[in-house]
Design an enzyme around this catalytic site. Structure first.
Site: not given
Ligand SMILES: NC(=O)c1ccc[n+]([C@@H]2O[C@H](COP(=O)([O-])OP(=O)(O)OC[C@H]3O[C@@H](n4cnc5c(N)ncnc54)[C@H](O)[C@@H]3O)[C@@H](O)[C@H]2O)c1
Length: 304
Positions: A114, A135, A147, A186
């Site tokens: 993010s 992104h 993005e 953002n």
């Molecule tokens: N939630 C949003 O709105 C959003 C939007 C854009 C970008 N992001 C970014 O996307 C990424 C994921 O966010 P999310 O909301 O899906 O989080 P989430 O917590 O729902 O999912 C993260 C996943 O990563 C897994 N994980 C943790 N350590 C790991 C490893 N070593 N190897 C493999 N898997 C592992 C976890 O088990 C979990 O399933 C982050 O970097 C976040 O900042 C999130």
């Protein structure tokens, strides 16, 4: 790169990862998905199937998604790897170092961070020229934008490949030519939030009024009329005149608002504590979430 649709590997099967896998599978790609947490990996296909059913999309797409419990096996055949694990720089750096050991030299590597600079995530790679940021926005299967962020090392070919990959999967890719904090979306979003908070902080209106004004006025147009199109429509001369009067009074402090800091210090964290800028009952929270989802689904249906 092999002929046919590029093979995709998604690392992290959470909120974003399973949705990203779904988009690529629906577009006809073979997708492997890896997560270090077993329940998250094991439930990925069921969550994708639920989404596909809910959206009326081709449920057979889920058959193109293969959960793999071993990172090396998940990425070995991939043409394109996208990482969506927790927002943690050392974790992402470690993962990409490991991924790089198992992929081909021309496999494109992308992070869905993010806010972490892509440069920081990718600086330790041996082949930094094939690495970039993508992104996505939540939920990935409903919000069109992705993005595509290049670093100082990314080749134009890697950017072109990634832009085309996402466009062909029905997304709206936007090329971010410099790896700046907040990328494009953002930065714009939080420029607006800063002034929204400032209006409340200065007693000009309450929080609900800020949101009402946006939703009832330029928010109505924003989905079809961007600010620079709008500036051209009304005239750059008028825009200049408005800016001369308004910009000196708009919040330009470089840090977070003290009002926001006070809310957080007082435990007023929004939905999760029942109060933030406003008070929220569980029913109001659920109603707002479902209103947003309904709106996004209708917007997607109108796109098609
Ligand atoms: N939630 C949003 O709105 C959003 C939007 C854009 C970008 N992001 C970014 O996307 C990424 C994921 O966010 P999310 O909301 O899906 O989080 P989430 O917590 O729902 O999912 C993260 C996943 O990563 C897994 N994980 C943790 N350590 C790991 C490893 N070593 N190897 C493999 N898997 C592992 C976890 O088990 C979990 O399933 C982050 O970097 C976040 O900042 C999130």
């Amino acid at each position: 790169m092999a002929a046919g649709k590029p093979k995709i590997a998604v690392i992290g099967a959470g909120l974003m990862g399973h949705g990203i896998a779904q988009v690529f599978a629906l577009a006809g790609h073979d997708v492997t998905i890896f997560d270090s947490v077993k329940p998250s990996l094991d439930s990925a296909k069921a969550r994708i199937l639920t989404n596909l059913k809910d959206l009326g999309d081709d449920q057979k797409a889920v058959e193109r998604v293969t959960p793999v419990a071993d990172l090396a096996a998940a990425v070995r055949e991939a043409d394109y790897v996208v990482e969506a694990v927790l927002e943690d720089l050392p974790l992402k750096q470690k993962l990409f170092a490991e991924i790089e050991k198992h992929v081909r030299p021309d496999t494109i590597l992308a992070s869905n961070t993010s806010v972490i600079p892509i440069t920081r995530i990718m600086e330790g790679l041996r082949r930094r020229e094939r690495a970039l940021g993508t992104h996505w926005w939540n939920p990935p299967y409903l919000v069109p934008l992705v993005e595509v962020i290049e670093t100082q090392w990314t080749t134009p070919e890697a950017v072109d490949f990634t832009m085309q990959l996402h466009a062909a999967a029905g997304k709206k890719p936007a090329h971010v030519k410099k790896d700046v904090p907040g990328f494009i979306g953002n930065r714009l979003q939080h420029a607006l939030w800063r002034e929204a908070i400032s209006l409340v902080e200065r007693g000009i209106c309450d929080a609900q009024t800020v949101d009402d004004v946006i939703k009832a006025a330029f928010g109505r147009r924003l989905a079809v009329l961007g600010p620079l199109e709008n500036a051209d429509m009304v005239g750059t001369d008028l825009t200049l005149a408005i800016h001369k009067t308004v910009l000196p009074d708009i919040d330009s402090r470089p840090g977070p608002s003290p009002y926001l800091e006070q809310l957080v210090a007082a435990g007023k964290l929004g939905f999760k504590s029942g109060e933030g800028f406003r008070r929220w009952t569980p029913e109001q929270q659920a109603a707002l979430r479902s209103k947003v989802l309904k709106h996004l689904k209708e917007a997607r249906a109108n796109d098609v």
